[in-house]
Design an enzyme around this catalytic site. Sequence first.
Site, PDB file in Angstrom:
ATOM      1  N   ASP A 121      -0.900  -3.645  11.401  1.00 30.85           N
ATOM      2  CA  ASP A 121      -2.288  -3.916  11.049  1.00 30.85           C
ATOM      3  C   ASP A 121      -3.096  -2.814  11.709  1.00 30.85           C
ATOM      4  O   ASP A 121      -3.039  -2.641  12.928  1.00 30.85           O
ATOM      5  CB  ASP A 121      -2.748  -5.292  11.500  1.00 30.85           C
ATOM      6  CG  ASP A 121      -4.038  -5.696  10.782  1.00 30.85           C
ATOM      7  OD1 ASP A 121      -4.125  -5.470   9.562  1.00 30.85           O
ATOM      8  OD2 ASP A 121      -4.951  -6.219  11.435  1.00 30.85           O
ATOM      9  N   SER A 122      -3.759  -2.057  10.893  1.00 28.45           N
ATOM     10  CA  SER A 122      -4.494  -0.897  11.376  1.00 28.45           C
ATOM     11  C   SER A 122      -5.931  -0.979  10.918  1.00 28.45           C
ATOM     12  O   SER A 122      -6.250  -1.646   9.925  1.00 28.45           O
ATOM     13  CB  SER A 122      -3.861   0.397  10.848  1.00 28.45           C
ATOM     14  OG  SER A 122      -2.528   0.525  11.277  1.00 28.45           O
ATOM     15  N   HIS A 149      -2.749   7.616  14.934  1.00 24.24           N
ATOM     16  CA  HIS A 149      -2.447   6.353  15.596  1.00 24.24           C
ATOM     17  C   HIS A 149      -1.108   5.798  15.140  1.00 24.24           C
ATOM     18  O   HIS A 149      -0.316   5.313  15.943  1.00 24.24           O
ATOM     19  CB  HIS A 149      -3.558   5.340  15.312  1.00 24.24           C
ATOM     20  CG  HIS A 149      -3.894   5.190  13.848  1.00 24.24           C
ATOM     21  ND1 HIS A 149      -4.142   6.269  13.018  1.00 24.24           N
ATOM     22  CD2 HIS A 149      -4.022   4.081  13.062  1.00 24.24           C
ATOM     23  CE1 HIS A 149      -4.407   5.826  11.800  1.00 24.24           C
ATOM     24  NE2 HIS A 149      -4.341   4.511  11.799  1.00 24.24           N
ATOM     25  N   LYS A 168      -0.808  15.363  10.448  1.00 26.84           N
ATOM     26  CA  LYS A 168      -1.386  14.044  10.699  1.00 26.84           C
ATOM     27  C   LYS A 168      -0.410  13.147  11.446  1.00 26.84           C
ATOM     28  O   LYS A 168      -0.796  12.429  12.377  1.00 26.84           O
ATOM     29  CB  LYS A 168      -1.809  13.390   9.384  1.00 26.84           C
ATOM     30  CG  LYS A 168      -2.485  12.039   9.580  1.00 26.84           C
ATOM     31  CD  LYS A 168      -2.875  11.392   8.263  1.00 26.84           C
ATOM     32  CE  LYS A 168      -3.503  10.023   8.499  1.00 26.84           C
ATOM     33  NZ  LYS A 168      -3.812   9.316   7.243  1.00 26.84           N
ATOM     34  N   ASN A 221       0.847  -1.193   0.000  1.00 27.26           N
ATOM     35  CA  ASN A 221       0.000   0.000   0.000  1.00 27.26           C
ATOM     36  C   ASN A 221       0.884   1.246   0.000  1.00 27.26           C
ATOM     37  O   ASN A 221       1.554   1.548   0.990  1.00 27.26           O
ATOM     38  CB  ASN A 221      -0.910  -0.030   1.235  1.00 27.26           C
ATOM     39  CG  ASN A 221      -1.898   1.113   1.265  1.00 27.26           C
ATOM     40  OD1 ASN A 221      -1.551   2.263   1.005  1.00 27.26           O
ATOM     41  ND2 ASN A 221      -3.139   0.807   1.601  1.00 27.26           N
ATOM     42  N   PHE A 255      -5.729   8.785   3.135  1.00 28.44           N
ATOM     43  CA  PHE A 255      -6.273   7.635   2.408  1.00 28.44           C
ATOM     44  C   PHE A 255      -7.216   6.893   3.348  1.00 28.44           C
ATOM     45  O   PHE A 255      -7.437   7.289   4.497  1.00 28.44           O
ATOM     46  CB  PHE A 255      -5.151   6.714   1.915  1.00 28.44           C
ATOM     47  CG  PHE A 255      -4.396   6.014   3.016  1.00 28.44           C
ATOM     48  CD1 PHE A 255      -4.634   4.682   3.301  1.00 28.44           C
ATOM     49  CD2 PHE A 255      -3.446   6.694   3.771  1.00 28.44           C
ATOM     50  CE1 PHE A 255      -3.943   4.033   4.311  1.00 28.44           C
ATOM     51  CE2 PHE A 255      -2.749   6.055   4.789  1.00 28.44           C
ATOM     52  CZ  PHE A 255      -3.002   4.720   5.056  1.00 28.44           C
TER      53      PHE A 255
END
EC number: 3.6.1.66
Length: 328
Positions: free
Chosen positions: A196-197, A308, A303, A136, A280
Site C-alpha cells: 500500500d503506497s 520508495h 527510479k 495495477n 504513473f
Amino acid sequence: MSEKIYEYKDENNWFIGKMTGHNLISGWGVKHTTIKKIDDLLDGIAATLDWENPKGYDVSVVRYQSPLSLITFIIDMINQETQREIKVTPHAGTILLIENAKLLAVYLPEGGVSTATFFATSEQGFGDIILIATRNEGKTKEFRNLFGQLGYRVENLNDYPELPEVAETGTTFEENARLKAETISRLTGKMVLADDSGLKVDALGGLPGVWSARFSGPDATDAKNNTKLLHELAMVFDQKKRSAQFHTTLVVAAPNKDSLVMEAEWPGYIATQPKGENGFGYDPVFIVGETGRHAAELEADQKNQLSHRGQAVRKLMEVFPAWQAKQS
C-alpha cells in the site's frame, strides 16, 4: 581483467572489490566463518588462473548484514568481467547460483532448510514466482523490473480473474497491505506480496496518504488526482513548504507464517506543473529530493534505485531468506 573498482553500499552493507585478486573476501565488517562459507561457495566459480595473472575476486567488506547482497555483488563482478550470465536466485530460504539452466551452487542459511520447503511442488517457491496483490499494471511493471533482477517471475491479480477485490478499509498503509496480502494468500494458498503506497504532502497534513489512489473521488484517474493536488497547493508558493514523501509498506504473507512487513519513504517536493512521460500516479508532479527532476523524467532503472518501492524491496530481500527458512 580490468582494473575497475566495484562498490556496493546501502544502510547495512558496504562492499568494495576488483577482479584482479585470488578469490579473497576480507574486512572488519564480517565474521570469518561467514567469509569462509561464501568463499567456499564462490571459489570454484571464479577462476584465479595463476599467481602471476590473477583473475579472481578481491573484496573488502566494510559493513555486512546480508549474504544475498554480498553474493550478488561478487557474481555481478564475475559476470561483467567474464561475460558470463550467472543468476543469483533466492529460493525457499536458500540462494541458488544458476547458469545456462544449470545449478552451480547453493547457499544454505544457518540451520539449513526443510526438504519439504525446498522441493515443494506448489508454486509457493518465492524464487520461482511471486504473486503481487494488485491489478495495477503500472505498479506490477515496477515490481517486475525489481524482482526480475533477482530472478523472480512476477504475476498479478489479472492472472487470477476469479479472485475477489479486497476492500482497502484500513486507516494505515500497513493495515491495507496486510488485508490484501493475507486475504489473497488465504484464498490461493500462495505466497503473496501486497503493497500500500501513497503520497504524503506535509502542507496537507499528510494527505492524500492512504487515499492517494482515490484522492479526486470515486472515478479518480492519475490525471484527475494530479490536478486536484496542484489545486490544493495553488496558494503554497515556497517550494520548501511543498515538501512531500512517497511512502510504501510491503507485506509478504504465506500460509502458516507470520507476515513480513517492510516500509520505506522517498522525500521530495510537489511541483507547480506536471513534467515527464514515464512512471504513473503522482510521478509527473513529484520532484525528486533536491535534484530538480520529476519522478516521471526518470528511466525505470533510475527510479528503481531511488524510489520508495525500490528501497522497500531491497530492504525486504535482506531479511526474506531467513524469514522464509524459519518454520512457523
